[in-house]
Structures are given as C-alpha cells and as structure tokens.
Design an enzyme around this catalytic site. Structure first.
Site, PDB file in Angstrom:
ATOM      1  CB  VAL A   1      -0.965   0.013   1.211  1.00  0.00           C
ATOM      2  CG1 VAL A   1      -1.978   1.140   1.061  1.00  0.00           C
ATOM      3  CG2 VAL A   1      -1.697  -1.317   1.355  1.00  0.00           C
TER       4      VAL A   1
ATOM      5  CE  LYS B   1      11.401  -4.766  11.608  1.00  0.00           C
ATOM      6  NZ  LYS B   1      10.390  -5.712  12.045  1.00  0.00           N
TER       7      LYS B   1
ATOM      8  CE  LYS C   1      -6.482  -5.532   7.931  1.00  0.00           C
ATOM      9  NZ  LYS C   1      -6.256  -5.492   6.505  1.00  0.00           N
TER      10      LYS C   1
ATOM     11  N   GLY D   1      -1.328 -15.495  -4.256  1.00  0.00           N
ATOM     12  CA  GLY D   1      -1.124 -14.226  -3.550  1.00  0.00           C
ATOM     13  C   GLY D   1      -2.403 -13.660  -2.950  1.00  0.00           C
TER      14      GLY D   1
ATOM     15  CG  ASP E   1      -8.610  -8.941   8.498  1.00  0.00           C
ATOM     16  OD1 ASP E   1      -7.799  -8.039   8.751  1.00  0.00           O
ATOM     17  OD2 ASP E   1      -9.419  -8.884   7.552  1.00  0.00           O
TER      18      ASP E   1
ATOM     19  CE  LYS F   1     -10.392  -5.940   6.916  1.00  0.00           C
ATOM     20  NZ  LYS F   1     -10.247  -6.965   5.873  1.00  0.00           N
TER      21      LYS F   1
HETATM   22  N1  LIG Z   1      -2.233  -5.009   1.340  1.00  0.00           N
HETATM   23  C1  LIG Z   1      -3.514  -4.676   1.326  1.00  0.00           C
HETATM   24  O1  LIG Z   1      -4.227  -4.934   0.351  1.00  0.00           O
HETATM   25  C2  LIG Z   1      -4.115  -3.963   2.509  1.00  0.00           C
HETATM   26  C3  LIG Z   1      -5.485  -3.655   2.489  1.00  0.00           C
HETATM   27  C4  LIG Z   1      -6.049  -2.945   3.553  1.00  0.00           C
HETATM   28  C5  LIG Z   1      -5.246  -2.587   4.625  1.00  0.00           C
HETATM   29  N2  LIG Z   1      -3.922  -2.932   4.634  1.00  0.00           N
HETATM   30  C6  LIG Z   1      -3.118  -2.540   5.790  1.00  0.00           C
HETATM   31  O2  LIG Z   1      -2.118  -1.636   5.354  1.00  0.00           O
HETATM   32  C7  LIG Z   1      -0.947  -1.793   6.149  1.00  0.00           C
HETATM   33  C8  LIG Z   1       0.237  -2.061   5.216  1.00  0.00           C
HETATM   34  O3  LIG Z   1      -0.004  -3.274   4.525  1.00  0.00           O
HETATM   35  P1  LIG Z   1       0.934  -3.722   3.303  1.00  0.00           P
HETATM   36  O4  LIG Z   1       0.213  -4.866   2.672  1.00  0.00           O
HETATM   37  O5  LIG Z   1       1.310  -2.555   2.476  1.00  0.00           O
HETATM   38  O6  LIG Z   1       2.198  -4.284   4.091  1.00  0.00           O
HETATM   39  P2  LIG Z   1       3.573  -4.795   3.470  1.00  0.00           P
HETATM   40  O7  LIG Z   1       3.516  -4.895   2.005  1.00  0.00           O
HETATM   41  O8  LIG Z   1       3.990  -5.973   4.261  1.00  0.00           O
HETATM   42  O9  LIG Z   1       4.583  -3.589   3.800  1.00  0.00           O
HETATM   43  C9  LIG Z   1       4.875  -3.242   5.113  1.00  0.00           C
HETATM   44  C10 LIG Z   1       5.837  -2.067   5.118  1.00  0.00           C
HETATM   45  O10 LIG Z   1       6.014  -1.650   6.465  1.00  0.00           O
HETATM   46  C11 LIG Z   1       7.392  -1.437   6.704  1.00  0.00           C
HETATM   47  N3  LIG Z   1       7.642  -1.612   8.136  1.00  0.00           N
HETATM   48  C12 LIG Z   1       7.355  -2.676   8.912  1.00  0.00           C
HETATM   49  N4  LIG Z   1       7.701  -2.434  10.190  1.00  0.00           N
HETATM   50  C13 LIG Z   1       8.214  -1.174  10.203  1.00  0.00           C
HETATM   51  C14 LIG Z   1       8.744  -0.347  11.207  1.00  0.00           C
HETATM   52  N5  LIG Z   1       8.813  -0.746  12.469  1.00  0.00           N
HETATM   53  N6  LIG Z   1       9.180   0.881  10.860  1.00  0.00           N
HETATM   54  C15 LIG Z   1       9.117   1.321   9.584  1.00  0.00           C
HETATM   55  N7  LIG Z   1       8.609   0.573   8.569  1.00  0.00           N
HETATM   56  C16 LIG Z   1       8.179  -0.649   8.885  1.00  0.00           C
HETATM   57  C17 LIG Z   1       8.098  -2.458   5.840  1.00  0.00           C
HETATM   58  O11 LIG Z   1       9.418  -2.027   5.643  1.00  0.00           O
HETATM   59  P3  LIG Z   1      10.439  -2.789   4.680  1.00  0.00           P
HETATM   60  O12 LIG Z   1       9.965  -2.488   3.291  1.00  0.00           O
HETATM   61  O13 LIG Z   1      11.737  -2.158   4.969  1.00  0.00           O
HETATM   62  O14 LIG Z   1      10.371  -4.242   5.027  1.00  0.00           O
HETATM   63  C18 LIG Z   1       7.237  -2.407   4.570  1.00  0.00           C
HETATM   64  O15 LIG Z   1       7.660  -1.373   3.730  1.00  0.00           O
HETATM   65  C19 LIG Z   1      -1.246  -2.932   7.123  1.00  0.00           C
HETATM   66  O16 LIG Z   1      -1.719  -2.398   8.315  1.00  0.00           O
HETATM   67  C20 LIG Z   1      -2.379  -3.693   6.443  1.00  0.00           C
HETATM   68  O17 LIG Z   1      -3.212  -4.363   7.354  1.00  0.00           O
HETATM   69  C21 LIG Z   1      -3.344  -3.601   3.603  1.00  0.00           C
END
Ligand SMILES: NC(=O)c1ccc[n+]([C@@H]2O[C@H](COP(=O)([O-])OP(=O)(O)OC[C@H]3O[C@@H](n4cnc5c(N)ncnc54)[C@H](OP(=O)(O)O)[C@@H]3O)[C@@H](O)[C@H]2O)c1
Length: 420
Positions: free
Chosen positions: A15, A39, A97, A179, A193, A197
């Site tokens: 995201v 991170k 969430k 995926g 989850d 929500k």
């Molecule tokens: N994916 C979806 O479709 C979706 C939909 C709705 C809501 N969400 C929510 O959106 C959020 C992000 O999801 P995502 O799917 O984008 O996750 P993701 O692809 O796993 O990416 C997570 C990111 O967070 C960074 N990170 C983790 N711990 C950190 C820390 N302590 N300090 C700084 N950066 C940190 C990681 O850094 P690195 O890149 O360095 O590893 C990575 O860039 C989550 O809360 C998820 O529940 C996601």
C-alpha cells in the site's frame, strides 16, 4: 490544516508504494511526500534514496511535516507511530485495522485531547467507502444492520471450495500460491481480521465502542466439502459474514461467523477476493456496497480519499458513540447448522432446540437454535472437525425462552441418542 500537505510516510510495501505512486500523479492535491520510514534499508526501492530513513524521528520530530501516513504491517509499532504523531499535532492516516480496533479507547482520548484528524477509511473493505458513509450519511438515517463480507482472502477460498468442490486445505494452498492469502493466514482464516473490521464498523455505524476480544468470531478453517454440498442442495453459498444488527430492545447483536447465504441476498454473488456490505436502514431499506477489499491501488484509493479529506479539515466526530452507546446484546438466539465427524464432538445440551439431524457416511449434521450467550462460552465450536454455519436470517430475537426450555430441553440427549 494548512493548504499544503507535507507528508511523512511509514511503510513502503504493497500500500505504501501504491500511495507514493498515486501522489506523484495527483499534483492537484498539493500533497508531497517529504520522508519515508521503512524497516529494511538494504531493500531496493522504486523511489529516490534520499527519501528513505529508518529513524522514526526524521518524520515525527520534523515540524514541517504536518501529515503522517502509517502503512506498516506491525500493529504495536503502528500504535507508537500514530499516537506520537497525534501528540505532536500531526494529522494521521492509517490502514492498520488490527491496531485501530485494539487501541480504540486510547486513540479516541488522544484525538479528543489534541484535536487532530485521524482517518482510516482503508482499514475496512479497502476501496469501498464504508466508514465515512456510516459516519456521515447514516448519521441521519436510522441504521438497522450491517452485514458484510469484509475479508477478501477467506472469500477467495470459499469461492474455490464451492466452484471446484475441493476441501479447505487445498483451496487455501491455491489462494496462497496466487497471492490472495498470506503465508501465515491465521488472522484471516480465523475470522480475527473480520472481527477487527467489525469493531471499527460498530463504532461508526452503531456508536458502540468495544474490543475485538468481545466479538464472537469463527473462521473458515473447519468448513468441510460436505457443508458446501449441503449448501448447494439448498441453492445457498457459504460466506464469512461480519454482522451487527440492532435488535428490538435497541441493543446490537454482533458476530463474525460463516453463514449460508441465499440467492436473494446481494452477498450471494460476491465472489473471489471481492468485498460487499449490505446496509439496512429505516428509510432507505437495503443498500449494497461492492468492490475490491484489498490490493495496492484499491487500498491506496481509500488512503488518497483520506488525504484529500484532510484538505477540508475533515475529522470523525464519533457522534453516535457520544450520543448513545447501547453496548452489545448477548441475549438472543442463533439458528445454526453444525456438522461434525462424530456426535461426541458436540455438546447437544447447548442447543435450545433441534429441528433436524442427519447422518451420512462421511459426515453428520444438526440444525437448531442456540442461545448466543451459550455459543459464546462453548468450547466445542472450536474443536477440529466441527463446522458451525449460521442459517440465512439466523438471528432470532422473538422467542419465548421459558417455553423453549420446557418444550425442547427436558431431555435433549434423547433427540440424538437414537441416531448415533
Ligand atoms: N495489502 C492490502 O491490500 C491492505 C489492504 C487494507 C489494509 N492494509 C493494511 O495496510 C498496512 C500495510 O499493509 P501492506 O500490505 O502494504 O504491508 P507490506 O507490504 O507488508 O509492507 C509493510 C511495510 O512496512 C514497513 N515496516 C514494517 N515495520 C516497520 C517499522 N517498524 N518501521 C518502519 N517501517 C516498517 C516495511 O518495511 P520494509 O519495506 O523495509 O520491510 C514495509 O515497507 C497494514 O496495516 C495492512 O493491514 C493492507
């Protein structure tokens, strides 16, 4: 809020990178990303290296950054980031969430004290504009119920089970390889989850502040191919639904459980990774919202909408919660189907009544009514091999409990003994 939004972004994953790319195109928003905190600095990024940091303070202590967008995958760290940002008088947007649902009491206090906007449209149903809709539109209309498919991974798996007539484990493996499910799918498939929500929907829809721990939830891990056959025989589908329904006494029944859905329901055709929510209200009757609940750009669209709302000082006001928080009701009945490998796996005494018992070579099942309170305390519903599915329109509120007790519970065991 100042006209120019200077953004500190936490997270550059699915995201985070999505919103970065979108903001590069949306120059009219007058919003610029000043710093991105991640991170793992060693990862290759599709953005200029000077934007990145691993030090939270580069964003949180920068007085020129007036907006923090939190998009990391660690709920505890996300709470630290969000709470610090609010105390430093920054507006905050999040999609987390789990963190939001688990920390609502603290987050409400912080918002009240620092009067900073904290928006999180992306946290529920990705691209579907549900939170602001409940907060604003349904503030004026009496909302009766929310019933939704709010988790795309489980819906994808259930669609596979139905279409390909395969068991849960095979469907999960396929969803993971495509995926659509995480490699650690526990949060999704356990219904947790969806419970997170639903906690958010309860606050904005019905004004109820609760914890996900108080929401009865079961997932889809125990759905059996025989359950799908039973559903197909009735022309139903099985969906994992999150529900919140206002009962006649004004309180709200809420749970996340697998449910049989008939063709008449708009949720019947919500397939694969899609989400859908049916809202029932006093004046407009039923309304249906449908769309992508996850994915880079669908989720980024909701984050973008929040960023845009900051430009006109938008904040959630939690009016319904402030006016009247009725709390959750546990005194009602659920009409359910339960299948199992052996009758010994169930506690038949928990049923208030039983209307059908069936035994096949592969599986046995029972349909009947159970008090919600009893169900919430039952341990057998989580036993391996036990699959509990709510029947369509399964919430029953107008029953004479005393009569039921006398009529059906004098010797509940006898109903079953002859059949095992
Ligand atoms: N994916 C979806 O479709 C979706 C939909 C709705 C809501 N969400 C929510 O959106 C959020 C992000 O999801 P995502 O799917 O984008 O996750 P993701 O692809 O796993 O990416 C997570 C990111 O967070 C960074 N990170 C983790 N711990 C950190 C820390 N302590 N300090 C700084 N950066 C940190 C990681 O850094 P690195 O890149 O360095 O590893 C990575 O860039 C989550 O809360 C998820 O529940 C996601």
């Amino acid at each position: 809020m100042e006209n120019k939004l200077s953004i500190g972004l936490f997270g550059f994953g699915v995201v985070g990178e999505g919103i970065y790319q979108v903001l590069l195109q949306k120059l009219s928003l007058n919003a610029t990303i000043k710093k991105i905190c991640i991170k793992h600095p060693e990862k290759k990024r599709n953005a200029p290296a000077e934007l990145f940091t691993t030090d939270y303070n580069d964003i949180l202590n920068d007085p020129l950054i007036n907006v923090v967008i939190e998009l990391i995958d660690d709920a505890d760290e996300a709470f630290k980031i969000v709470s610090t940002a609010i105390t430093k008088n920054k507006a905050v947007v999040s999609a987390n969430k789990k963190m939001i649902a688990e920390s609502f009491p603290q987050l409400l206090l912080l918002q009240a004290e620092f009067e900073q906007p904290f928006l999180y449209e992306a946290a529920v149903c990705g691209s579907i504009p549900i939170i602001r809709n409940l907060e604003e539109y349904y503030d004026n209309e009496l909302l009766e119920s929310i019933c939704g498919i709010v988790n795309g991974s489980t819906n994808f798996i259930l669609t596979k089970i139905f279409k390909e007539k395969i068991d849960y484990k095979i469907a999960l493996a396929e969803a993971q390889s495509l995926g659509f499910a995480e490699w650690d799918p526990h949060l999704d498939v356990s219904g947790m989850d969806a419970a997170n929500k639903l906690t958010i929907l309860l606050l904005h829809g019905h004004g109820i502040l609760t914890s996900p721990k108080n929401i009865l939830h079961l997932g889809i891990e125990n759905i059996h191919a025989e359950d799908a056959k039973y559903a197909l025989g009735k022309r139903w589908q099985i969906k994992l639904t999150a529900q919140a329904k206002r009962l006649k006494n004004g309180k709200v029944a809420a749970f996340v459980l697998p449910q049989f859905v008939s063709k008449e329901s708009q949720l019947y055709n919500v397939e694969n990774e899609f989400n859908g929510v049916v809202l029932q209200s006093a004046l407009s009757d039923k309304q249906f919202l449908y769309g992508k609940g996850a994915g880079r750009f669908p989720t980024a669209s909701a984050v973008l909408s929040d960023i845009s709302a900051l430009r006109y000082q938008y904040k959630y006001e939690y009016r319904k919660h402030q006016q009247q928080d009725t709390g959750l009701e546990t005194d009602f009945l659920l009409w359910v189907y339960v299948s199992c490998n052996s009758w010994a796996d169930l506690d038949m005494e928990d049923f208030a009544w039983i209307d059908a018992i069936h035994t096949t070579e592969q599986r046995q099942y029972v349909t009947g009514g159970i008090r919600f309170k009893t169900l919430s305390n039952a341990t057998w519903i989580r036993r391996q091999g036990v699959s509990l599915i709510v029947l369509p329109d399964g919430i029953i509120q107008e029953m004479n409990f005393d009569l039921l007790d006398k009529k059906f519970l004098s010797d509940p065991g006898c109903l079953v003994q002859g059949l095992v």
